[in-house]
Design a protein around this motif. Sequence first.
Motif, PDB file in Angstrom:
ATOM      1  N   HIS A 103       0.833  -1.200   0.000  1.00  0.00           N
ATOM      2  CA  HIS A 103       0.000   0.000   0.000  1.00  0.00           C
ATOM      3  C   HIS A 103       0.870   1.253   0.000  1.00  0.00           C
ATOM      4  O   HIS A 103       0.560   2.237  -0.700  1.00  0.00           O
ATOM      5  N   GLU A 107       0.926   4.332  -2.723  1.00  0.00           N
ATOM      6  CA  GLU A 107       0.762   5.746  -2.385  1.00  0.00           C
ATOM      7  C   GLU A 107       1.945   6.574  -2.881  1.00  0.00           C
ATOM      8  O   GLU A 107       1.780   7.728  -3.299  1.00  0.00           O
ATOM      9  N   ASN A 111       0.317   8.319  -5.886  1.00  0.00           N
ATOM     10  CA  ASN A 111      -0.123   9.582  -5.267  1.00  0.00           C
ATOM     11  C   ASN A 111       1.026  10.476  -4.822  1.00  0.00           C
ATOM     12  O   ASN A 111       0.801  11.514  -4.191  1.00  0.00           O
ATOM     13  N   LYS A 113       3.228  10.269  -2.478  1.00  0.00           N
ATOM     14  CA  LYS A 113       3.420  10.496  -1.050  1.00  0.00           C
ATOM     15  C   LYS A 113       4.765   9.942  -0.593  1.00  0.00           C
ATOM     16  O   LYS A 113       5.317   9.041  -1.216  1.00  0.00           O
TER      17      LYS A 113
END
Length: 280
Positions: A103, A107, A111, A113
């Motif tokens: 996960h 991310e 995304n 991050k």
Amino acid sequence: MMTYDTFENDDSMIRVDTDWDLTKDKLLDRVDFRTGEILEEVEYETVEYKAEEYISEEDVKEYRRTTIAPELFTSKYQLDAYMEGVDKRKIVTFSRVKQAYGHDSFEHDINKKKKAYTAPMTKVLIKLIDGLVYRNIIIDTKKGLAKTLGVNEKNVMRTLKTAGWAIRVYTEKEGMKRGHIKVLIHPDLAFKHYSPKHTSCNVNTARSVCLNAWIKPSVSDLAKHTDWLIDPDNHVDDNYGQYIEDDLQENPDQYRQWVLRSRKEGIEDRNAMKEFLEAA
């Protein structure tokens, strides 16, 4: 429906309706509610209370073995002695480090991050999880940890640092017996405990309790954070209510209201000072 007189030989007699036949079922004492006198006493049998649906035999044995939480053990010998009373056939290991790493990579890649799990960190965590003894605890000598991690003995501490925030390491400086090292893994990543099939305090329940203790802030940390929350200069947007909900959701509503009042007073004091300076 049975009807009984609560007062005898009294003009103010009261009648009580009940589904129980007090003279036959013997489930209640007949009492003169005016004086408290027991008119017909029922003999009660005293039995030992057993809550089998809540406390299993494994729980009882575990509670009797020691009054010290396993996380507070200071040597491998203490943990080994404790584990003699644990039925290892009923123990299961919970681990979500692989899912967490996946996960986190998603991310980061999708995304954009910041990564919380590096590849070296995750590899060390997997090896430590394989070496879990009980709950989120590993207590061993440097030689034993070197074998678990697959590294040279002199590189044990350096390798443990690779796991970063996900573990807590205790050595002789933190109260461990000489030559013993304790490693606690973040309970949200890994936990070893009784299976839900065999005990009421199962791996999920025990992990939840341990997780709350792990993330609980110190009094000084909470005080500093509260000072930050009530300072108007730290919040210039309109989302202060959300700050309160997010940061103090585990606290009583009265505490949240106190924080809100303190911030309001801070704003009033700041505005009063601003007006004073402008007038001067």
